[in-house]
Design an enzyme around this catalytic site. Sequence first.
Site, PDB file in Angstrom:
ATOM      1  N   LYS A 181      10.579   2.287   3.320  1.00 33.58           N
ATOM      2  CA  LYS A 181       9.758   2.569   4.457  1.00 33.58           C
ATOM      3  C   LYS A 181      10.084   4.091   5.017  1.00 33.58           C
ATOM      4  CE  LYS A 181       8.132  -2.079   5.221  1.00 33.58           C
ATOM      5  NZ  LYS A 181       8.831  -2.886   4.253  1.00 33.58           N
TER       6      LYS A 181
HETATM    7  C1  LIG Z   1       8.214  -3.660   3.540  1.00 33.81           C
HETATM    8  C2  LIG Z   1       8.961  -4.028   2.095  1.00 33.81           C
HETATM    9  C3  LIG Z   1       8.246  -4.525   0.978  1.00 33.81           C
HETATM   10  C4  LIG Z   1       6.694  -4.888   0.954  1.00 33.81           C
HETATM   11  O1  LIG Z   1       6.224  -3.594   1.054  1.00 33.81           O
HETATM   12  P1  LIG Z   1       4.509  -3.541   1.093  1.00 33.81           P
HETATM   13  O2  LIG Z   1       4.045  -2.353   1.227  1.00 33.81           O
HETATM   14  O3  LIG Z   1       4.200  -4.390   2.442  1.00 33.81           O
HETATM   15  O4  LIG Z   1       4.033  -4.534   0.063  1.00 33.81           O
HETATM   16  C5  LIG Z   1       9.200  -4.713  -0.316  1.00 33.81           C
HETATM   17  N1  LIG Z   1      10.422  -4.555  -0.231  1.00 33.81           N
HETATM   18  C6  LIG Z   1      11.083  -3.920   0.763  1.00 33.81           C
HETATM   19  C7  LIG Z   1      12.585  -3.802   0.959  1.00 33.81           C
HETATM   20  C8  LIG Z   1      10.413  -3.630   2.073  1.00 33.81           C
HETATM   21  O5  LIG Z   1      10.873  -3.459   3.274  1.00 33.81           O
END
Ligand SMILES: *Cc1c(COP(=O)(O)O)cnc(C)c1O
Length: 431
Positions: free
Chosen positions: A107
């Site tokens: 993210k």
């Molecule tokens: C947020 C997150 C996800 C999921 O991603 P999305 O875009 O919400 O499907 C998967 N793995 C980790 C470690 C995350 O922080």
Amino acid sequence: MNFYSLNNPNNLASFKEAVIAGIAPDKGLYFPEKITPLSKGFFENIDTYSNHEIAFKAIHQFVSSEIPDTFLKSILDNVLDFDFPVIEIEEGVATLELFHGPTMAFKDVGARFMANCLGYFSKNESNEVTVLVATSGDTGGAVANGFLGVEGVNVVILYPSGKVSDIQERQLTTLGQNIVAMEVEGTFDDCQKMVKTAFLDEEITATKKLTSANSINVARWLPQLFYFLFAYKQAKSKDKEIVFSIPSGNFGNVCAGMVAQKLGMPVKHFVAATNVNDVVPKFMQCGIYEPVPSIATISNAMDVGDPSNFVRIRKLYNNDFAVLKENLSSFSFSDEETKTAMKKLYNNSGYVADPHGAVGYLGLKTYQKLNPDTFGIFLETAHPVKFLATVEETLNISPKIPSQIQKVMGREKKSIKINSYEALKSYLKDP
Ligand SMILES: *Cc1c(COP(=O)(O)O)cnc(C)c1O
């Protein structure tokens, strides 16, 4: 470029308006009016471009002239200052590591890009923007880090007390400045409910500009398409059709990959891998979408019972179930299966995966059983130390703590404890 609300195509917003609002006034998600493919030559020669050049070409049409080109380039320089390696760990199976950023979660790119855009748009505004976000763990750290010190923007992060890991808590409670952490006595769903209530509360919104920093926001969602282009650049020479497997919760990441496909990137298929929160796998089987309350798992960043970006995915394939099925498969896995996959990866390849990456691996292997002659890439979305307890217990190892994480371990936690919506409201009205 205009964006329209998926609830009503007549509700339009510029990129700037969409970034500041987060969600349309009619509560619909914003969607680009048009996606213009990049040239064939670009994809044929993608390995001659730097990551920064690739990112600029891909995002430019969405931002258009609302941020000057030179400034957009400097934003991308800031955001993309780390590696995105594709590492082959079995014949035809590779991992795309997205955890080399400052908080070691994928993210980071979206959060930093959004922070930079919002900072640019707020520069000459008198009214400050407040970013209000609920986190089950990973979002909070990435948002806190991305928005730290951005002028004209305040950030309030809500997290469930005692339900995030020690590392995650420190990442979001120790920075100070324009970042405030609220420790909620309750669950992640309670945090999310408080945030949603605040967005609808006119006593707050009459005087405060509120926005969200989850993948609903186009500035957090769209830059995730870079990952897929960076992976394609590295995997193109394999001369096999490429399959991406994405561990999915709110389905923003996989949806961004599909935008890369719309831009013309050759890809055979997407696999959205989930834990037991299986609304989408069920939908792909029977065509009925039925949201349910989320279930807690060891891959907790994907504990989502009603994935917000799935409407965007359906729109990308014109709400045509048959076309969607050609491009997307979705499989669900239990915590037991996830741990077994972590052990198998470690014992056979020496690769330490976090629980989310392991779910992605399982999704890929399931697809490749029927489609063996493909090059599969699963996304490793967090560094294993972010989920230290599970990794240590499952693999009987103590992974080394990287320097990014060590830095926050000694810092002092600062949070405001709240146990009701009224407490959040009074803070937002009078910080
Ligand atoms: C947020 C997150 C996800 C999921 O991603 P999305 O875009 O919400 O499907 C998967 N793995 C980790 C470690 C995350 O922080």
